[in-house]
Motif scaffolding. Structure first.
Motif, mmCIF file in Angstrom:
data_model
loop_
_atom_site.group_PDB
_atom_site.id
_atom_site.type_symbol
_atom_site.label_atom_id
_atom_site.label_comp_id
_atom_site.label_asym_id
_atom_site.label_seq_id
_atom_site.Cartn_x
_atom_site.Cartn_y
_atom_site.Cartn_z
ATOM 1 N N ASP B 5 0.859 -1.199 0.000
ATOM 2 C CA ASP B 5 0.000 0.000 0.000
ATOM 3 C C ASP B 5 0.893 1.246 0.000
ATOM 4 O O ASP B 5 1.195 1.829 1.043
ATOM 5 N N LYS B 7 0.305 4.242 -1.175
ATOM 6 C CA LYS B 7 -0.342 5.513 -0.806
ATOM 7 C C LYS B 7 -0.447 5.649 0.714
ATOM 8 O O LYS B 7 -0.211 6.733 1.257
ATOM 9 N N ALA B 8 -0.789 4.540 1.360
ATOM 10 C CA ALA B 8 -0.838 4.595 2.827
ATOM 11 C C ALA B 8 0.553 4.892 3.393
ATOM 12 O O ALA B 8 0.700 5.633 4.371
ATOM 13 N N LEU B 10 2.816 6.643 1.781
ATOM 14 C CA LEU B 10 3.029 8.064 1.465
ATOM 15 C C LEU B 10 2.348 8.968 2.492
ATOM 16 O O LEU B 10 2.916 9.981 2.909
ATOM 17 N N PHE B 11 1.142 8.595 2.894
ATOM 18 C CA PHE B 11 0.363 9.433 3.816
ATOM 19 C C PHE B 11 0.704 9.192 5.291
ATOM 20 O O PHE B 11 0.108 9.796 6.174
ATOM 21 N N GLY B 12 1.653 8.287 5.514
ATOM 22 C CA GLY B 12 2.054 8.037 6.907
ATOM 23 C C GLY B 12 0.999 7.328 7.717
ATOM 24 O O GLY B 12 0.849 7.550 8.918
ATOM 25 N N GLU B 13 0.235 6.448 7.067
ATOM 26 C CA GLU B 13 -0.860 5.765 7.751
ATOM 27 C C GLU B 13 -0.522 4.321 8.148
ATOM 28 O O GLU B 13 -1.367 3.618 8.677
ATOM 29 N N LEU B 39 3.933 9.435 -7.134
ATOM 30 C CA LEU B 39 2.980 9.787 -6.058
ATOM 31 C C LEU B 39 3.523 10.949 -5.207
ATOM 32 O O LEU B 39 2.793 11.869 -4.852
ATOM 33 N N GLN B 43 1.873 14.675 -4.747
ATOM 34 C CA GLN B 43 1.630 15.280 -3.422
ATOM 35 C C GLN B 43 2.358 16.629 -3.300
ATOM 36 O O GLN B 43 1.806 17.589 -2.759
#
Lengths: 192, 198
Positions: B5, B7-8, B10-13, B39, B43
């Motif tokens: 994942d 994107k997760a 990337l978003f620090g999730e 990505l 951002q």
């Protein structure tokens, strides 16, 4: 990081005791974020300002209903979301102002006309135009994640939507933006 | 790549363990790295969107209409609520003490009441008697006093007149006795003189 002498939670507790000055200080901390969030959804400055005013009035009237003062941000954005979409449902078609020309032409790319290096302001306008191509719920999810920095759970709380749906919207939107912004990305690579 | 994942990431999730796993995969996989770079670039471009300043500031004035009601402020205030609870508890204790206090014997209370009642009744009766007397004589208080003084003066005058009459009777009796003695002496003297001289 800006050091805050008084935390939001203190201002919320003071507001609950009827201290209007405390609430004014709280507004000054959040008004720009709320205004820009609403503005990117309604794309009309007058409506955005009216809505921002309504959001803070509603928040003030319902301050005692805020269970966890540490979650003031998501709570405030949920009010903003509800107020904004309430307005959009009432009269959506006739309220388009920002970057209308680019946004309304889905075939064109926001980066085709210039050809040269993009200045930051131009890039800002171009990315804003790219955002308008997203569906409202996708755009809102991107804004809450990228601009406001909320966690998936917080976005789910604000939009009252499951986390899985939030992730799906965000990932789809990001893929779309990645494709639309790719040409500008190349120019950005030259610029930076 | 499908189970990664990005994107997760990337978003620090991602949780720490998952984050490390993705980082390790990025090190190994150039295609994955390229995708992640796109990505990141997207951002970064979103970061160029500038916030607008508000046309005018939003501020509230101290308007009573929007201020919380007294009970909302009361409920929101911990110290006030605590004080009220303490006050309520104290009130309950005092109330309990009052209701469970030892009751005085009924007879004692009756004696006390009787004395008071007697005093009150006596004062009331006296007042009413004076009122009735004044109404009967139809004379104001000051006139009653005057009449009493006149009566005393008349009695004294009567006494003096009685004494005067008694003195007069004595004087008359004394004068009558003196006259009788003079007549008697003259008769005795005439009997003792010679016949030719009478």
């Amino acid at each position: 990081m800006i050091f805050r002498e008084v935390e939001d939670r203190d201002l919320i507790l003071q507001t609950r005791k009827g201290k209007v000055e405390a609430y004014n200080l709280l507004i000054s901390r959040w008004e720009k974020r709320i205004y820009n969030y609403v503005l990117r959804l309604v794309r009309n400055r007058e409506d955005a300002l009216d809505l921002t005013q309504d959001v803070f009035m509603k928040a003030y009237q319902n301050m005692n209903k805020l269970d966890d003062v540490e979650r003031f941000g998501p709570w405030l954005f949920r009010i903003a979301h509800n107020e904004t979409f309430s307005l959009l449902r009432r009269h959506r078609p006739d309220r388009v102002e920002l970057n209308e020309a680019i946004a309304e032409d889905p075939g064109s790319s926001p980066f085709e006309s210039g050809g040269g290096r993009l200045l930051p302001l131009e890039l800002s306008v171009a990315v804003t135009a790219a955002l308008t191509r997203l569906k409202p719920e996708q755009r809102e999810t991107v804004m809450l994640k990228v601009f406001e920095g909320f966690k998936f759970e917080e976005i789910a709380e604000i939009l009252e939507t499951p986390v899985s749906t939030i992730k799906s919207r965000l990932y789809t939107a990001f893929d779309l933006l990645k494709d639309v912004l790719a040409p500008a990305g190349k120019q950005l690579g030259k610029t930076v | 790549m499908s189970d990664i994942d990005l994107k997760a990431y990337l978003f620090g999730e991602l949780a720490e363990e998952e984050r490390r796993r993705v980082a390790a995969q990025l090190e190994k996989d150039p295609a994955l790295r390229a995708e992640y770079a796109r990505l990141e670039q997207t951002q970064a471009m979103l970061g160029f969107v500038q916030d607008e300043e508000l046309p005018r500031r939003i501020a509230f004035v101290s308007d009573k209409v929007f201020e919380p009601s007294w009970w909302q402020r009361f409920l929101a205030s911990g110290p006030q609520l605590g004080f009220a609870s303490a006050a309520l508890l104290a009130l309950a204790m005092v109330g309990h003490g009052w209701l469970s206090r030892p009751v005085a014997p009924v007879m004692q209370a009756a004696k006390f009441d009787e004395a008071v009642v007697r005093q009150v009744v006596a004062a009331e009766v006296s007042q009413r008697m004076n009122d009735v007397l004044r109404q009967v004589s139809n004379v104001p208080n000051s006139d009653v006093k005057t009449a009493q003084l006149i009566a005393i003066a008349m009695k004294q005058a009567e006494k003096r007149a009685e004494l005067d009459r008694a003195a007069d009777r004595l004087t008359i009796e004394e004068n009558f006795n003196l006259l009788r003695r003079l007549i008697s002496r003259d008769q005795v003297a005439s009997y003792q003189r010679p016949a030719g001289e009478r």
